[in-house]
Design a protein around this motif. Structure first.
Motif, PDB file in Angstrom:
ATOM      1  N   GLU A 367       0.819  -1.221   0.000  1.00 22.34           N
ATOM      2  CA  GLU A 367       0.000   0.000   0.000  1.00 22.34           C
ATOM      3  C   GLU A 367       0.851   1.268   0.000  1.00 22.34           C
ATOM      4  O   GLU A 367       0.487   2.264  -0.636  1.00 22.34           O
ATOM      5  CB  GLU A 367      -0.929  -0.010   1.220  1.00 22.34           C
ATOM      6  CG  GLU A 367      -2.038  -1.025   1.133  1.00 22.34           C
ATOM      7  CD  GLU A 367      -2.980  -0.732  -0.024  1.00 22.34           C
ATOM      8  OE1 GLU A 367      -3.402   0.425  -0.173  1.00 22.34           O
ATOM      9  OE2 GLU A 367      -3.268  -1.673  -0.793  1.00 22.34           O
ATOM     10  N   TYR A 370       2.054   1.781  -3.412  1.00 18.94           N
ATOM     11  CA  TYR A 370       0.947   2.106  -4.311  1.00 18.94           C
ATOM     12  C   TYR A 370       0.526   3.563  -4.151  1.00 18.94           C
ATOM     13  O   TYR A 370       0.244   4.254  -5.135  1.00 18.94           O
ATOM     14  CB  TYR A 370      -0.240   1.188  -4.018  1.00 18.94           C
ATOM     15  CG  TYR A 370      -1.444   1.428  -4.897  1.00 18.94           C
ATOM     16  CD1 TYR A 370      -1.496   0.918  -6.187  1.00 18.94           C
ATOM     17  CD2 TYR A 370      -2.525   2.168  -4.418  1.00 18.94           C
ATOM     18  CE1 TYR A 370      -2.596   1.139  -6.992  1.00 18.94           C
ATOM     19  CE2 TYR A 370      -3.628   2.393  -5.209  1.00 18.94           C
ATOM     20  CZ  TYR A 370      -3.667   1.886  -6.494  1.00 18.94           C
ATOM     21  OH  TYR A 370      -4.769   2.111  -7.286  1.00 18.94           O
ATOM     22  N   SER A 402      -5.154  -0.840  -3.240  1.00 16.63           N
ATOM     23  CA  SER A 402      -4.583  -1.479  -4.427  1.00 16.63           C
ATOM     24  C   SER A 402      -5.146  -2.881  -4.610  1.00 16.63           C
ATOM     25  O   SER A 402      -5.584  -3.519  -3.642  1.00 16.63           O
ATOM     26  CB  SER A 402      -3.059  -1.552  -4.300  1.00 16.63           C
ATOM     27  OG  SER A 402      -2.688  -2.409  -3.228  1.00 16.63           O
TER      28      SER A 402
END
Length: 442
Positions: A367, A370, A402
């Motif tokens: 994350e 992302y 994501s």
């Protein structure tokens, strides 16, 4: 030509050559290894007197009986059954009615699993055990058929009397209370000791409930405003109620300490320390002239820091809830179940911790790469998300954005369901055993 094998007279064999799908706990009985065989290989049980090839008598021969119960073959010495000649198995004349000549055994179309308990009665010379997967009514019907119902009733009464004596000894440690000190110890610890002891236990339960209720109610905003004025009736009532409950707890603790037969055992008992912790905060607050409202308030000038230690002591008052355990058999059963399941719970926590670290770390790297603005700003915060997810709570304060993060979240959910479900059956089975033992003691 008869082949002869002598069986030891001090052993008590029994065997069931078939299996069943129901567990019955510690099923007693051994497998017969020695027997009298005829030419067809069938165990003979008609002769009480056997001769060898020379014509001399062989004494000390113990006959083995074969009994077919529901397709299961049980073998036991005749002398074991004849310990109780008034029962079906111990009476040769009554048992002979069930003899099948062509198969050379006795046949009884009864419950095979319960018959193991019936056979154990003869082998243990008077003890019973009931399989966990049969009802009490069915068990008694089988005992009535074999003529053991009266023996079972006597055994139950004997067990109840023995358990009552053990309980009294564990509670009092005085086998024969005669002095005032011994009677006082039983008065404080055994509600069934006398009518006065039962009334004292009821008052103790009311005092605990009242103290816990006041501890909860005094934190309400409306009540707190009333308590800030020491001249109000409500404030005085709360103080009197708290003082009365604490005085009752202190008198009980001191009385039990003075009357206890073994001070060392008393000091090692956890619940006695719980009783001590519940009364300490009150005396410290009175000594420092602090009220519950003063302790719970926050002084913007920094004076509130002086009461931080008292806040901790006040929180300890919630431990009074544990005092209810001695009045609740359900809490005792659950506590014993958790204690006996400590290995399973430790294994659960171990795998749970591994899952939190692994899934929290993976989620953080996915994350954060992302989106730098992701909620997963560190592995520690990601571990919090893993804790919430694996505990099936799901606050929703943090969630992956994501596609790979959602995939990892799905794996975390599946992993948590598996590790939580695995020890449940073991814990439930142990709870069943603990509850069954408790019912036997009633």
């Amino acid at each position: 030509m008869v082949e002869l094998k002598l069986a030891s007279s001090d052993s008590t064999p029994s065997s069931d050559h078939t299996s069943n799908g129901c567990t019955n706990g510690n099923t007693p009985g051994g497998t017969v290894r020695s027997a009298l065989l005829n030419e067809q290989g069938v165990r003979s049980h008609h002769s009480d007197h056997v001769s060898d090839d020379s014509g001399s008598d062989i004494t000390g021969y113990n006959e083995i009986v074969r009994i077919n119960v529901g397709g299961g073959i049980f073998e036991v010495y005749r002398s074991t059954l004849e310990r109780y000649p008034a029962t079906l198995l111990g009476d040769r004349a009554r048992l002979q009615k069930h003899y099948v000549m062509e198969h050379n055994h006795y046949f009884l179309e009864r419950h095979k699993l319960i018959f193991s308990s019936v056979l154990y009665f003869y082998q243990s010379q008077g003890d019973f055990y009931m399989p966990t997967c049969v009802s009490l009514e069915q068990f008694k019907l089988e005992l009535e058929f074999f003529g053991l119902l009266d023996h079972h009733t006597e055994w139950v009464d004997r067990m109840r009397l023995g358990n009552a004596k053990k309980k009294a000894k564990a509670n009092s440690l005085y086998a024969d209370p005669r002095t005032f000190r011994q009677k006082s110890w039983n008065f404080f610890n055994d509600p069934g000791y006398s009518v006065g002891a039962r009334i004292w236990a009821i008052i103790d339960l009311i005092a605990i409930s009242t103290a816990v209720l006041m501890f909860i109610v005094e934190t309400m905003h409306v009540v707190k405003e009333e308590l800030e004025n020491p001249n109000k009736i409500l404030s005085t009532s709360f103080f009197i109620g708290e003082t009365a409950c604490t005085a009752f707890f202190a008198i009980e603790l001191i009385g039990r300490l003075v009357c206890c037969p073994d001070k060392l055992v008393f000091m090692r008992t956890l619940m006695n320390w719980v009783d001590l912790v519940t009364i300490i905060p009150y005396f410290i607050q009175v000594a420092t002239n602090q009220t519950d409202v003063d302790v719970g308030s926050h002084d913007s000038s920094g004076g509130g820091h002086n009461t931080n230690a008292l806040v901790v002591l006040r929180v300890l008052r919630v431990v009074r809830v544990l005092k209810l355990a001695k009045h609740s058999k359900g809490i005792i059963i659950v506590t014993k179940t958790l204690t006996s399941s400590i290995n399973e719970l430790s294994l659960l926590l171990f795998f749970w911790f591994i899952g939190v670290v692994i899934f929290g770390s993976i989620m953080y790297f996915i994350e954060f790469n992302y989106s730098p603005d992701s909620d997963f700003k560190s592995i520690l915060e990601s571990s919090w998300w893993a804790v919430v997810t694996m505990s099936t709570v799901g606050y929703g304060d943090m969630s992956p954005k994501s596609p790979w993060g959602k995939l990892v979240a799905s794996g975390c959910m599946m992993f948590s369901m598996i590790i939580i479900a695995l020890p449940v059956t073991v814990i439930v089975s142990k709870f069943t055993r603990v509850y069954a033992k408790y019912k036997d003691r009633i």
